[in-house]
Every structure is written in C-alpha cells, then in structure tokens.
Motif scaffolding. Structure first.
Motif, short mmCIF file in Angstrom:
data_model
loop_
_atom_site.label_atom_id
_atom_site.label_comp_id
_atom_site.label_asym_id
_atom_site.label_seq_id
_atom_site.Cartn_x
_atom_site.Cartn_y
_atom_site.Cartn_z
N LYS A 29 34.89 10.10 52.30
CA LYS A 29 35.44 10.34 53.77
C LYS A 29 34.68 9.48 54.71
O LYS A 29 33.35 9.85 54.98
CB LYS A 29 35.25 11.58 53.94
CG LYS A 29 36.24 12.69 53.15
CD LYS A 29 37.69 12.18 53.23
CE LYS A 29 38.37 13.21 52.34
NZ LYS A 29 39.91 13.20 52.64
N TYR A 31 34.10 9.28 57.95
CA TYR A 31 34.10 9.94 59.43
C TYR A 31 32.69 9.66 59.87
O TYR A 31 31.76 10.06 59.59
CB TYR A 31 34.22 11.58 59.09
CG TYR A 31 35.58 11.95 58.57
CD1 TYR A 31 36.60 10.87 58.43
CD2 TYR A 31 35.62 13.07 57.98
CE1 TYR A 31 37.83 11.43 57.89
CE2 TYR A 31 37.13 13.52 57.23
CZ TYR A 31 38.16 12.64 57.35
OH TYR A 31 39.12 12.90 56.54
N THR A 33 30.40 10.68 63.41
CA THR A 33 30.47 11.56 64.71
C THR A 33 29.08 11.00 65.64
O THR A 33 28.24 10.90 65.31
CB THR A 33 29.92 13.08 64.22
OG1 THR A 33 30.83 13.43 63.15
CG2 THR A 33 29.73 14.02 65.32
N LYS A 221 41.09 7.88 65.75
CA LYS A 221 41.46 7.68 64.39
C LYS A 221 41.91 6.12 64.05
O LYS A 221 42.31 5.43 65.08
CB LYS A 221 42.66 8.50 64.17
CG LYS A 221 44.03 8.47 64.90
CD LYS A 221 44.96 9.59 64.48
CE LYS A 221 46.43 9.10 65.14
NZ LYS A 221 47.46 10.12 64.92
N GLU A 235 37.62 6.24 59.01
CA GLU A 235 39.03 6.79 59.09
C GLU A 235 39.07 7.63 60.46
O GLU A 235 40.25 7.80 60.90
CB GLU A 235 39.17 7.87 57.99
CG GLU A 235 39.31 7.03 56.34
CD GLU A 235 39.37 7.96 55.49
OE1 GLU A 235 40.06 9.17 55.52
OE2 GLU A 235 38.46 8.09 54.58
N LYS A 236 38.00 8.06 60.88
CA LYS A 236 37.84 9.11 62.21
C LYS A 236 36.58 8.72 62.89
O LYS A 236 35.60 8.65 62.38
CB LYS A 236 38.28 10.47 61.87
CG LYS A 236 38.18 11.36 62.70
CD LYS A 236 38.65 12.65 62.51
CE LYS A 236 37.69 13.57 61.65
NZ LYS A 236 37.98 14.93 61.12
N SER A 238 34.56 11.05 65.52
CA SER A 238 34.46 12.23 66.56
C SER A 238 33.50 12.11 67.55
O SER A 238 32.39 11.84 67.32
CB SER A 238 34.17 13.69 65.55
OG SER A 238 35.33 13.91 64.87
#
Length: 506
Positions: A29, A31, A33, A221, A235-236, A238
């Motif tokens: 994943k 992701y 932040t 995203k 993928e993302k 935040s």
C-alpha cells in the motif's frame, strides 16, 4: 513516556487517513501522510498566491513543460514544440495521452481559455504579470487592447501557438510554473467554483482531489487518467493540518512520513539533536525573507534606509531560526553571509505597525524586529498578526505600513525575484514603489544572451530597489525537513516545489 502515552490516545482522531502503525502496514500500500499546517487559499491554479497553493497546484497539475527527476525541463502536457528563428514564436503540440481527471481530453483550447481569462482586466490574479512576456498580454490586462489580440492562439485542439513580445531565454522554464497551468475550459465555464469541492474538482497532474475537509485534511489520490500514470507509484497522499509540535510527535510515532519544509518548520529547540538523525535533511531554498514597505505610507526614503540597518540579522538566523539560513541585505539569494552594520538614531517614539501572517515562527521574528527597532531607532513598533487570507488582502490593498514577507522563486533565475517589483500595480509588488530606471534595466536584460552581462544588468536593477529601500531583506531561506528512510525518490527543489510523482515506499 507519559507524553507519548497521552498522545497515543489522540491518534484515533486521524484514523480515517493514517495507519496506526506504519511499521506493520502492508508495504504494497503506497500511502503517504504529511502535514501542510493549514488550508491552501485555493486549488485553482489561476487563483493561487500562498505557498501551500503553489505547492499543491504542482501536485495536481502539469504545465506544457515540467521539471523531471533529473532537474531537466521536459515536455509534459506538450508532446513536442518548435521555436521560430527569431525566438519569438513557440508552437506546441498537445500530448495525445493528456487527459483531465474526469476523462476529458486536454486541449490547446484549455490553455488559450485559461491564460486569456487570467489576462482579462476584470479577473483578479496574483500571477498574471508572469504572462506579460506574451505579445499584448500586459496591454490586455490594462484593458487597452482586446483579449483577442494577445499572442495566444489555439489553431486546433492539438496545436497551441504563443507569440512573445521579444525573445525570452527562460520562457520554457516559465512554462513549468503554476502561472502557466491550464484549467478545464468546459468545467470552468459551467462552474467557476469547481476547485472548492472534490466532487467537481478536475486536474491533469499525477494526482487529483479525493477529499477536502476545511481546517482538517486534504486527501489526494492517484489520477488514473494522468498521461504518465505508469510512473506514479503512490496511491494516496493524506495531508493533515497540524501544529508543529503535533507534527513532530506524529513523525516520531511513525504516523507521518515527512516533517518540516516546505510546508512547515522544525522545532528550533530540537534542531541540535535532529541534525544527528538519519532522517534529517537540508536542501537549498531559492527564497528570501524580507520586510515589505508600503512606500505610499512611508515615503521618506531616508527613514526606510534607517530601518534597513537597525536590526541584527545574524541574531535572527543563529539564535531564533538555527536552520542554516543566511543573513543578508540582498534580495536575490547568494551563498555567503553579508555583514550589515547596525546604526542608532532617535525617532522619538515614532509609531509604526509591523504586520505579518500569523505563525509561531513569524511571531518570534516579529518580536526580535520589534525589540531591535525600538532599541536602535527609538520607535514604537506595534505588532499585528493576521490570518493568512486577511494578510494577503491587506497587502493587496496597501492597507499596512511594514509587512513581514518572503518570496520563493518559481524558477531559479534572478529575474523571478526582480520582476516582482517591476510595476507598482502588479499583484505581487504590494509596495506602491516603481522606478523607470529599474524597469528599463529589467527590460534590457530580456534581450541579453550573454549570461555574465545579463547578471550585471540584473544586479544594477537590484541595487536600485535596495537603495530606495522599498523592501528590506532579512535572510535567505533553507529547507530543513525530516523524511522516513524507506520513502524514496521524493524531490524537493530550491523553489520549494516538492515532487511526489516518482515517490514510493521501499
């Protein structure tokens, strides 16, 4: 230990955007932040002004050209281009694989529409002056010629022709900056507020807007329609809005992947320890912090010059900031410290108001300036902290006396600093100052191909600006940040642009 235990109780608040333990999360994943501290003023590239808006616009949008991972200027939304023999006409072919995040094809008409709208007299834009290199752009912004007379023409949906006023050796570099980004023509005509809501937001960059909760978080995203999507691994992303103290705690607890520049700052008291950590990074920043002077309210040039020599720059950089910033009396960044003599005069408690955008760092710098100006010039200095939006409104309306400001160049060239103050009515000047000799030198530099001669001409212009003390430089910026060691290929450039296009977790 107690501090960490208490803080762990707060972590579920952010559970919707972050994993509670990055050490245990599925490494497949991708992701990320981060902390961006506060909301951007806008995500519409035609309306940006603050640093957050600039950085995020580059996350969501590509221009005709782009700076790649090797710091080279390469085609992006443009698939190819040709330059005329006189270096004034640029013809771009639009990338056939370039699409908006809603699936619409990116066209030459999008660029023609966006740039001409920005150059219309009624449209408020802080970056419109960047387009004045284009034929008739400045005159159109003044309302003296028709928008149709601007040298921007979409021949068809795939061909864009740009005619310049005169040759501009750095024009391709300018095209990598947000001032030259486009918006989706069809979407903007239907709803001019499309950028305020993730349901209507449309972008053409590596990422698009997933969610935006004001004063809380933004989620980006991966844009599945991006022309180079195969190279985007994240993928993302935040983006939380946290205090600096919370940011550092969350980084220590593996809840954030980056802390510090360009969105935030590192805690000064922690810098000595952090400099020994493997996660600590320092990189150049092509930017300068300075005092902006409203010359219409403070019209005594001798008083403005006294302000320039009445405070201790080194005390600010060495004792307050401690991040390798360089004290200076120059606007354009240089690699060496400039020792500035400190004078003493008695202005018999003359009152001045120092305005700044509210932040912890700005407040301590303003306090240091207040003390020195009071001690060395016997001034009564009132500090006025404003929210970011109000601060920029005050600047734009010249409703201030002295303002703590900064400028970070969109591209690494002296002219990007000096053009800020070229015309008093430009949306970036905000000093009420203008000088015809200064303007002439900047215009002369545009035609000089010999870089040494061009630098000499630009330096003469800078001397005029500083001699009239329309601004008062304080220090050149640096970028200090923490980054997790398993986060790879994040590129942070001297203009403050952080590029996540190639980033991934190992």
């Amino acid at each position: 230990m107690l501090k960490k235990t208490l803080y762990l109780l707060l972590i579920p608040i952010f559970a919707f955007v972050i994993s509670c333990d990055k050490n245990k999360k599925d490494k497949s994943k991708q992701y990320l932040t981060i902390n961006i501290v506060s909301d951007p003023l806008s995500l519409n590239p035609m309306k940006i002004r603050d640093l957050n808006s600039v950085i995020l616009s580059k996350l969501f949008f590509d221009g005709l050209m782009r700076v790649n991972e090797d710091k080279q200027i390469k085609e992006a939304i443009a698939e190819s281009y040709k330059i005329s023999d006189d270096n004034k006409i640029f013809t771009f072919q639009i990338n056939k694989n370039a699409f908006w995040s809603n699936g619409d094809k990116v066209t030459a008409y999008d660029f023609e529409y966006s740039w001409k709208k920005k150059l219309s007299k009624a449209f408020l834009s802080s970056t419109a002056s960047s387009l004045f290199v284009i034929k008739n752009a400045k005159e159109a912004k003044k309302g003296k010629v028709s928008i149709d007379e601007i040298g921007i023409t979409a021949i068809d949906e795939n061909t864009l022709v740009i005619e310049l006023e005169k040759p501009c050796p750095y024009f391709l570099r300018m095209l990598t900056t947000p001032a030259f980004f486009a918006v989706n023509k069809k979407v903007d005509i239907e709803n001019s507020n499309w950028a305020q809501d993730s349901k209507t937001f449309v972008s053409n960059g590596a990422f698009t807007l997933g969610e935006w909760k004001q004063h809380d978080f933004i989620v980006a995203k991966k844009n599945k329609f991006y022309w180079d999507a195969k190279r985007v691994k994240l993928e993302k992303i935040s983006m939380l809005m946290l205090t600096i103290e919370t940011e550092h705690n969350m980084f220590d607890l593996n809840q954030l992947d980056i802390a510090g520049s360009p969105f935030s700052t590192l805690i000064v008291e922690s810098l000595k320890k952090l400099k020994n950590e493997k996660t600590y990074n320092v990189s150049p920043y092509f930017g300068t912090s300075f005092l902006r002077i409203n010359t219409q309210k403070i019209d005594d040039v001798n008083f403005r010059k006294d302000l320039m020599y009445a405070f201790d720059r080194e005390k600010i950089t060495e004792h307050i900031l401690q991040g390798g910033q360089i004290p200076t009396s120059k606007l354009v960044p240089i690699d060496k410290k400039i020792d500035t003599p400190i004078i003493k005069k008695d202005y018999a408690k003359r009152k001045i108001v120092l305005t700044y955008a509210s932040s912890d760092r700005a407040h301590v710098i303003a306090q240091a300036l207040q003390r020195d100006l009071s001690t060395n010039l016997n001034l009564d200095v009132e500090l006025k902290a404003l929210e970011k939006q109000s601060f920029y409104e005050k600047l734009g309306s010249l409703d201030y006396e002295i303002a703590l400001s900064s400028w970070i160049a969109d591209f690494e060239d002296k002219v990007d600093f000096l053009n800020v103050f070229k015309y008093k009515n430009s949306s970036t000047n905000n000093t009420g100052w203008e000088n015809q000799k200064y303007i002439n030198l900047l215009q002369e530099s545009e035609t000089i191909l010999d870089q040494n001669k061009r630098d000499e001409t630009l330096s003469k212009a800078e001397d005029i600006l500083l001699d009239e003390a329309a601004i008062i430089p304080i220090y050149h910026l640096t970028q200090n940040f923490l980054k997790k060691e398993n986060l790879k290929d994040v590129f942070i450039y001297p203009n403050g642009f952080i590029d996540f296009k190639y980033a991934y977790f190992e």
